[in-house]
Design a protein around this motif. Structure first.
Motif, PDB file in Angstrom:
ATOM      1  N   ASP A 209       3.607 -26.516  28.795  1.00 17.17           N
ATOM      2  CA  ASP A 209       3.553 -25.664  29.985  1.00 17.17           C
ATOM      3  C   ASP A 209       4.791 -25.832  30.873  1.00 17.17           C
ATOM      4  O   ASP A 209       4.688 -25.922  32.096  1.00 17.17           O
ATOM      5  CB  ASP A 209       2.274 -25.972  30.776  1.00 17.17           C
ATOM      6  CG  ASP A 209       1.908 -24.862  31.750  1.00 17.17           C
ATOM      7  OD1 ASP A 209       2.520 -23.780  31.695  1.00 17.17           O
ATOM      8  OD2 ASP A 209       1.017 -25.089  32.592  1.00 17.17           O
ATOM      9  N   ASN A 210       5.950 -25.883  30.214  1.00 16.80           N
ATOM     10  CA  ASN A 210       7.246 -25.940  30.914  1.00 16.80           C
ATOM     11  C   ASN A 210       7.444 -27.203  31.745  1.00 16.80           C
ATOM     12  O   ASN A 210       8.357 -27.264  32.575  1.00 16.80           O
ATOM     13  CB  ASN A 210       7.461 -24.702  31.797  1.00 16.80           C
ATOM     14  CG  ASN A 210       7.928 -23.504  31.002  1.00 16.80           C
ATOM     15  OD1 ASN A 210       8.766 -23.624  30.122  1.00 16.80           O
ATOM     16  ND2 ASN A 210       7.367 -22.343  31.292  1.00 16.80           N
ATOM     17  N   ARG A 211       6.627 -28.227  31.548  1.00 16.45           N
ATOM     18  CA  ARG A 211       6.827 -29.483  32.274  1.00 16.45           C
ATOM     19  C   ARG A 211       7.951 -30.293  31.637  1.00 16.45           C
ATOM     20  O   ARG A 211       8.264 -30.145  30.460  1.00 16.45           O
ATOM     21  CB  ARG A 211       5.546 -30.313  32.265  1.00 16.45           C
ATOM     22  CG  ARG A 211       4.389 -29.696  32.998  1.00 16.45           C
ATOM     23  CD  ARG A 211       3.179 -30.607  32.976  1.00 16.45           C
ATOM     24  NE  ARG A 211       2.737 -30.893  31.624  1.00 16.45           N
ATOM     25  CZ  ARG A 211       1.742 -31.721  31.324  1.00 16.45           C
ATOM     26  NH1 ARG A 211       1.111 -32.366  32.284  1.00 16.45           N
ATOM     27  NH2 ARG A 211       1.392 -31.925  30.080  1.00 16.45           N
ATOM     28  N   ASN A 212       8.547 -31.169  32.423  1.00 15.05           N
ATOM     29  CA  ASN A 212       9.475 -32.146  31.861  1.00 15.05           C
ATOM     30  C   ASN A 212       8.709 -33.016  30.887  1.00 15.05           C
ATOM     31  O   ASN A 212       7.664 -33.583  31.226  1.00 15.05           O
ATOM     32  CB  ASN A 212      10.088 -33.013  32.968  1.00 15.05           C
ATOM     33  CG  ASN A 212      11.021 -32.224  33.859  1.00 15.05           C
ATOM     34  OD1 ASN A 212      11.877 -31.481  33.378  1.00 15.05           O
ATOM     35  ND2 ASN A 212      10.854 -32.355  35.161  1.00 15.05           N
ATOM     36  N   CYS A 213       9.220 -33.138  29.676  1.00 15.92           N
ATOM     37  CA  CYS A 213       8.507 -33.852  28.629  1.00 15.92           C
ATOM     38  C   CYS A 213       9.507 -34.294  27.571  1.00 15.92           C
ATOM     39  O   CYS A 213      10.486 -33.587  27.304  1.00 15.92           O
ATOM     40  CB  CYS A 213       7.450 -32.939  28.004  1.00 15.92           C
ATOM     41  SG  CYS A 213       6.493 -33.688  26.680  1.00 15.92           S
ATOM     42  N   VAL A 214       9.268 -35.460  26.994  1.00 16.84           N
ATOM     43  CA  VAL A 214      10.097 -35.949  25.887  1.00 16.84           C
ATOM     44  C   VAL A 214       9.372 -35.651  24.583  1.00 16.84           C
ATOM     45  O   VAL A 214       8.206 -36.009  24.415  1.00 16.84           O
ATOM     46  CB  VAL A 214      10.363 -37.459  26.013  1.00 16.84           C
ATOM     47  CG1 VAL A 214      11.248 -37.940  24.863  1.00 16.84           C
ATOM     48  CG2 VAL A 214      11.023 -37.778  27.362  1.00 16.84           C
ATOM     49  N   ASN A 240      10.261 -24.203  25.950  1.00 18.70           N
ATOM     50  CA  ASN A 240      10.246 -25.115  27.093  1.00 18.70           C
ATOM     51  C   ASN A 240      11.648 -25.659  27.328  1.00 18.70           C
ATOM     52  O   ASN A 240      12.036 -26.671  26.727  1.00 18.70           O
ATOM     53  CB  ASN A 240       9.270 -26.279  26.882  1.00 18.70           C
ATOM     54  CG  ASN A 240       9.187 -27.178  28.114  1.00 18.70           C
ATOM     55  OD1 ASN A 240       9.824 -26.920  29.129  1.00 18.70           O
ATOM     56  ND2 ASN A 240       8.417 -28.250  28.021  1.00 18.70           N
ATOM     57  N   PRO A 241      12.432 -25.019  28.202  1.00 18.99           N
ATOM     58  CA  PRO A 241      13.793 -25.488  28.475  1.00 18.99           C
ATOM     59  C   PRO A 241      13.841 -26.838  29.175  1.00 18.99           C
ATOM     60  O   PRO A 241      14.913 -27.438  29.278  1.00 18.99           O
ATOM     61  CB  PRO A 241      14.376 -24.379  29.363  1.00 18.99           C
ATOM     62  CG  PRO A 241      13.194 -23.697  29.958  1.00 18.99           C
ATOM     63  CD  PRO A 241      12.100 -23.791  28.941  1.00 18.99           C
ATOM     64  N   ASN A 242      12.694 -27.337  29.639  1.00 18.03           N
ATOM     65  CA  ASN A 242      12.656 -28.627  30.336  1.00 18.03           C
ATOM     66  C   ASN A 242      12.375 -29.797  29.412  1.00 18.03           C
ATOM     67  O   ASN A 242      12.299 -30.937  29.864  1.00 18.03           O
ATOM     68  CB  ASN A 242      11.591 -28.585  31.436  1.00 18.03           C
ATOM     69  CG  ASN A 242      11.903 -27.558  32.497  1.00 18.03           C
ATOM     70  OD1 ASN A 242      13.018 -27.486  32.987  1.00 18.03           O
ATOM     71  ND2 ASN A 242      10.914 -26.757  32.854  1.00 18.03           N
ATOM     72  N   VAL A 243      12.209 -29.537  28.116  1.00 15.39           N
ATOM     73  CA  VAL A 243      11.904 -30.602  27.177  1.00 15.39           C
ATOM     74  C   VAL A 243      13.177 -31.382  26.831  1.00 15.39           C
ATOM     75  O   VAL A 243      14.289 -30.830  26.847  1.00 15.39           O
ATOM     76  CB  VAL A 243      11.263 -30.030  25.892  1.00 15.39           C
ATOM     77  CG1 VAL A 243      12.299 -29.348  25.017  1.00 15.39           C
ATOM     78  CG2 VAL A 243      10.552 -31.104  25.092  1.00 15.39           C
ATOM     79  N   GLN A 244      13.024 -32.662  26.563  1.00 12.54           N
ATOM     80  CA  GLN A 244      14.106 -33.468  25.993  1.00 12.54           C
ATOM     81  C   GLN A 244      13.734 -33.765  24.555  1.00 12.54           C
ATOM     82  O   GLN A 244      12.675 -34.340  24.289  1.00 12.54           O
ATOM     83  CB  GLN A 244      14.308 -34.774  26.757  1.00 12.54           C
ATOM     84  CG  GLN A 244      15.451 -35.629  26.185  1.00 12.54           C
ATOM     85  CD  GLN A 244      15.565 -36.992  26.865  1.00 12.54           C
ATOM     86  OE1 GLN A 244      14.570 -37.615  27.227  1.00 12.54           O
ATOM     87  NE2 GLN A 244      16.795 -37.445  27.041  1.00 12.54           N
ATOM     88  N   ILE A 245      14.578 -33.362  23.624  1.00 16.64           N
ATOM     89  CA  ILE A 245      14.324 -33.545  22.199  1.00 16.64           C
ATOM     90  C   ILE A 245      14.994 -34.819  21.710  1.00 16.64           C
ATOM     91  O   ILE A 245      16.189 -35.035  21.948  1.00 16.64           O
ATOM     92  CB  ILE A 245      14.851 -32.343  21.391  1.00 16.64           C
ATOM     93  CG1 ILE A 245      14.124 -31.052  21.804  1.00 16.64           C
ATOM     94  CG2 ILE A 245      14.687 -32.586  19.893  1.00 16.64           C
ATOM     95  CD1 ILE A 245      14.726 -29.802  21.192  1.00 16.64           C
ATOM     96  N   ILE A 246      14.222 -35.668  21.031  1.00 16.10           N
ATOM     97  CA  ILE A 246      14.763 -36.856  20.367  1.00 16.10           C
ATOM     98  C   ILE A 246      14.239 -36.809  18.939  1.00 16.10           C
ATOM     99  O   ILE A 246      13.036 -36.973  18.708  1.00 16.10           O
ATOM    100  CB  ILE A 246      14.318 -38.155  21.074  1.00 16.10           C
ATOM    101  CG1 ILE A 246      14.786 -38.160  22.535  1.00 16.10           C
ATOM    102  CG2 ILE A 246      14.853 -39.373  20.335  1.00 16.10           C
ATOM    103  CD1 ILE A 246      14.322 -39.371  23.324  1.00 16.10           C
TER     104      ILE A 246
END
Length: 273
Positions: A209-214, A240-246
């Motif tokens: 839901d577009n939250r900051n998330c890893v 989700n442009p706020n996600v950080q992908i690892i």
């Protein structure tokens, strides 16, 4: 009230294996791709971070053992994250099997079973927000309501596009995930391994839901067609442009759409103790 991190700035691991290999990895805000030959520790790095985090979706970073996370903002003590493992192996956990339909026999099936429930919660949440906006009386209420529904529509459009070669279409009027193919209704567990894998990834991202998330992904290219591999990162960031992908990968295709500069070799972030 808990303070959640926007993203992880650095992962430091005291010892990758017993007494050896200190790890320090400075991360990009958006996309981080870990590469290396078999046995160098790509998956081990991901596993050590995830293993130290409590289950449930919201995580106090102080519970990590031997793993030190530097986050932004620095005062944050909690991290939202999801982890996706793409191997469609048979389910071996008897307790898990007892909770589900016995026709759901693989790990991806179990992930989809859990995601269906979260998808229902996501839709209820979005629906309540749309009602609230429409009842606000604001001049642009209709436009704001449409914007709230756009991510779900984009998710549905992506699934239809990805599955177009086989004629599958997502059922847009159902609360749960179903597909149609030549007049037949399909449940997600009837999809191929690659199709289930892509559905798991994109559905996981949508319900953030577009939250900051890893988002941790261990070799997400497994079972995916090369064209899907090339589009994977872009589709995740679109939802989700706020996600950080690892993520870890062996596939050159995953980085083909402009992500070469985001690749880190395991050997470049490890030192022998």
């Amino acid at each position: 009230m808990q303070k959640y991190a926007d993203y992880i700035e650095q992962i430091e691991i005291d010892s990758l294996w017993s007494g050896t290999r200190h790890v320090k990895w400075n991360l990009d805000r958006s996309v981080n791709i870990l590469s290396g030959t078999n046995g160098q520790g790509k998956s081990t790095i991901i596993n050590k971070v995830v293993k130290g985090l409590a289950a449930g979706g919201e995580y106090p970073s102080h519970l990590l053992k031997g793993v030190h996370l530097k986050v932004f903002p620095a005062e944050a003590k909690w991290i939202r994250y999801d982890v996706i493992r793409s191997f469609d192996r048979p389910l071996m956990n008897i307790e898990t099997l007892a909770k589900m339909d016995m026709s759901l026999a693989t790990e991806l099936d179990w992930q989809l079973f859990q995601l269906q429930r979260k998808y229902l919660d996501y839709q209820v949440n979005i629906g309540n927000r749309i009602i609230s906006v429409l009842q606000s009386g604001e001049a642009d209420a209709a436009l704001k309501a449409q914007e709230l529904s756009n991510p779900k529509k984009r998710f549905q459009d992506l699934m239809d596009d990805l599955f177009s070669d086989t004629g599958k279409k997502i059922v847009r009027t159902a609360n749960e995930i179903f597909f149609t193919q030549i007049g037949e209704t399909l449940v997600p567990y009837q999809l191929s391994s690659g199709e289930k894998q892509m559905l798991v990834i994109l559905l996981t991202v949508l319900i953030q839901d577009n939250r900051n998330c890893v988002l941790f992904m261990d070799e997400p290219e497994v079972s995916l067609h090369i064209e899907w591999q090339k589009r994977l990162i872009d589709m995740v960031l679109e939802l989700n442009p706020n996600v950080q992908i690892i993520l870890t990968t062996h596939s050159p295709a995953v980085v083909m759409n402009g992500w070469v500069d985001n690749v880190t070799e395991v050997s470049d972030i490890t030192d022998k103790d």
